[in-house]
Motif scaffolding. Structure first.
Motif, mmCIF file in Angstrom:
data_model
loop_
_atom_site.group_PDB
_atom_site.id
_atom_site.type_symbol
_atom_site.label_atom_id
_atom_site.label_comp_id
_atom_site.label_asym_id
_atom_site.label_seq_id
_atom_site.Cartn_x
_atom_site.Cartn_y
_atom_site.Cartn_z
ATOM 1 N N SER A 1 -2.201 60.210 -4.850
ATOM 2 C CA SER A 1 -2.998 59.331 -3.652
ATOM 3 C C SER A 1 -3.715 58.497 -4.231
ATOM 4 O O SER A 1 -4.074 58.257 -5.460
ATOM 5 C CB SER A 1 -3.414 60.329 -2.549
ATOM 6 O OG SER A 1 -2.738 61.616 -2.410
ATOM 7 N N THR A 2 -4.269 57.738 -3.040
ATOM 8 C CA THR A 2 -5.274 56.617 -3.444
ATOM 9 C C THR A 2 -6.320 56.729 -2.564
ATOM 10 O O THR A 2 -6.318 56.849 -1.450
ATOM 11 C CB THR A 2 -4.585 55.094 -3.268
ATOM 12 O OG1 THR A 2 -3.510 55.034 -4.012
ATOM 13 C CG2 THR A 2 -5.753 54.148 -3.494
ATOM 14 N N LYS B 1 -4.537 57.437 0.865
ATOM 15 C CA LYS B 1 -3.099 56.819 1.023
ATOM 16 C C LYS B 1 -2.234 57.948 0.215
ATOM 17 O O LYS B 1 -2.398 57.588 -1.097
ATOM 18 C CB LYS B 1 -2.928 55.539 0.816
ATOM 19 C CG LYS B 1 -3.544 54.468 1.898
ATOM 20 C CD LYS B 1 -3.260 53.047 1.552
ATOM 21 C CE LYS B 1 -3.871 52.318 2.615
ATOM 22 N NZ LYS B 1 -3.801 50.838 2.364
ATOM 23 N N GLU C 1 1.180 58.952 -1.889
ATOM 24 C CA GLU C 1 1.991 58.108 -2.529
ATOM 25 C C GLU C 1 3.407 59.062 -2.974
ATOM 26 O O GLU C 1 4.385 58.809 -2.684
ATOM 27 C CB GLU C 1 1.471 57.346 -3.698
ATOM 28 C CG GLU C 1 0.444 56.433 -3.356
ATOM 29 C CD GLU C 1 -0.384 55.791 -4.697
ATOM 30 O OE1 GLU C 1 0.044 56.094 -5.510
ATOM 31 O OE2 GLU C 1 -1.168 55.142 -4.371
#
Length: 366
Positions: free
Chosen positions: A260-261, A244, A246
């Protein structure tokens, strides 16, 4: 002409205002760091290596306290056997404290509840552990009054000490590797006890632990699976529950970096868009993928299709230049913090050189 004896000179040096107080303050901070490590909860991985470092730190701190007390007693009794370079001892006490702080951080990372995420960057780092142990051993020797009086070790003695530390730590690391594999196997033996992310990370951790280098998949998708191996194509790799994005962190000549994750881990994703940058991408992955050191940024995964190439890396809070600018102080760091920063940079660069890698652009921004 006035003559001054060696003993007079040494006493003058010892009586430099605050010299002994400075030593005592560094010693107390080192003792505080040791106590903090000893109070930490059960280690989730690297148990043998952590135990080795903590035991060694305990011996060094104890030696440092004894050395300080002997030195203090000799000063108070004006002993004519006091041949100690206090300036050198201040530096050794600083080094001992910097090592204590690094060990505190390392052990803390091995005690986290989210141990799989932490193990991503703190396994296969036996060279780092051996380096800490080697420096602790040198500190221990330096805190012997006989060494302080005579001055040093021969090069052969230093080499022998380093070899002994490396061999000992390798044995500890091997035992930790066996324990880690069994711990990861439990995740698949009892799948209901782990989340989907943890299962994927566990698979990745095993491959990463074995230091599997990236292999280009020449299939229809053209994906670049990297050390992960279970990414079949770029679309699967970019599933929302896995990665994901961000916020954008920066854009340069070679690509864009986005916060990101990835599988629940905060990461930085660097994307190359130009087709002529494929070679740069491949070279960067080849260099970064096998590296395992707490002071070198880790590469977690990578992917490639016809439009772009991406690298998922360990996320850093900031670069050193930004930290210095934000502090806006002269000097920007207290001496102990500066020593710690320099030691960690030195550890990282030394590791790169041992891997036959030259940075070529070492600066605060990097």
């Amino acid at each position: 002409m006035t003559s001054v004896s060696v003993v007079d000179y040494i006493f003058a040096e010892v009586r430099t205002p605050g010299a002994m107080e400075e030593l005592d303050s560094y010693l107390k901070l080192g003792e505080d760091s040791l106590e903090a490590v000893q109070r930490m909860p059960l280690r989730k991985f690297n148990h043998e290596q952590c135990g080795y470092l903590v035991d060694k730190l305990e011996v060094v701190v104890s030696r440092a306290r004894l050395f300080f007390e002997v030195l203090e007693a000799k000063i108070s009794h004006k002993s004519n056997r006091l041949f100690v370079d206090i300036a050198k001892q201040v530096e050794i006490f600083k080094l001992q404290l910097a090592l204590a702080k690094q060990i505190e951080t390392f052990v803390q990372g091995c005690c986290k509840d989210s141990w799989i995420q932490s193990a991503m960057t703190l396994t296969n780092v036996w060279e780092y552990v051996a380096s800490l142990g080697f420096n602790l051993e040198l500190c221990k020797i330096a805190f012997c009054t006989e060494y302080a009086a005579t001055g040093g070790l021969t090069l052969d003695e230093v080499v022998d000490i380093h070899k002994a530390e490396v061999e000992f730590v390798k044995e500890k690391a091997s035992a930790d590797a066996d324990t880690l594999i069994k711990k990861v196997e439990d995740i698949f033996t009892f799948p209901s006890l782990s989340s989907d992310n943890e299962k994927v990370l566990a698979s990745y951790l095993i491959r990463r632990h074995k230091q599997v280098k990236p292999v280009l998949d020449i299939g229809i998708s053209g994906s670049f699976s990297g050390g992960v191996g279970f990414f079949k194509n770029i679309m699967e790799w970019l599933e929302p529950e896995w990665l994901k994005s961000e916020a954008r962190l920066g854009t340069g000549a070679s690509g864009t970096v986005v916060r990101s994750t990835w599988l629940g881990i905060p990461v930085a994703m660097k994307t190359f868009y130009a087709t002529n940058q494929v070679d740069d991408f491949m070279k960067e992955v080849e260099i970064l993928s096998p590296l395992r050191h707490p002071n070198v940024m880790s590469l977690f995964s990578c992917a490639k299709d016809r439009r772009r190439c991406s690298i998922v890396m360990e996320l850093m809070d900031d670069d050193l230049q930004k930290v210095i600018m934000d502090k806006c102080m002269i000097p920007p760091f207290p001496i102990l913090e500066a020593v710690d920063i320099m030691l960690q940079i030195g550890e990282g660069v030394n590791y790169l050189h041992n891997q036959m890698i030259v940075h070529r652009d070492l600066k605060a921004m990097n």
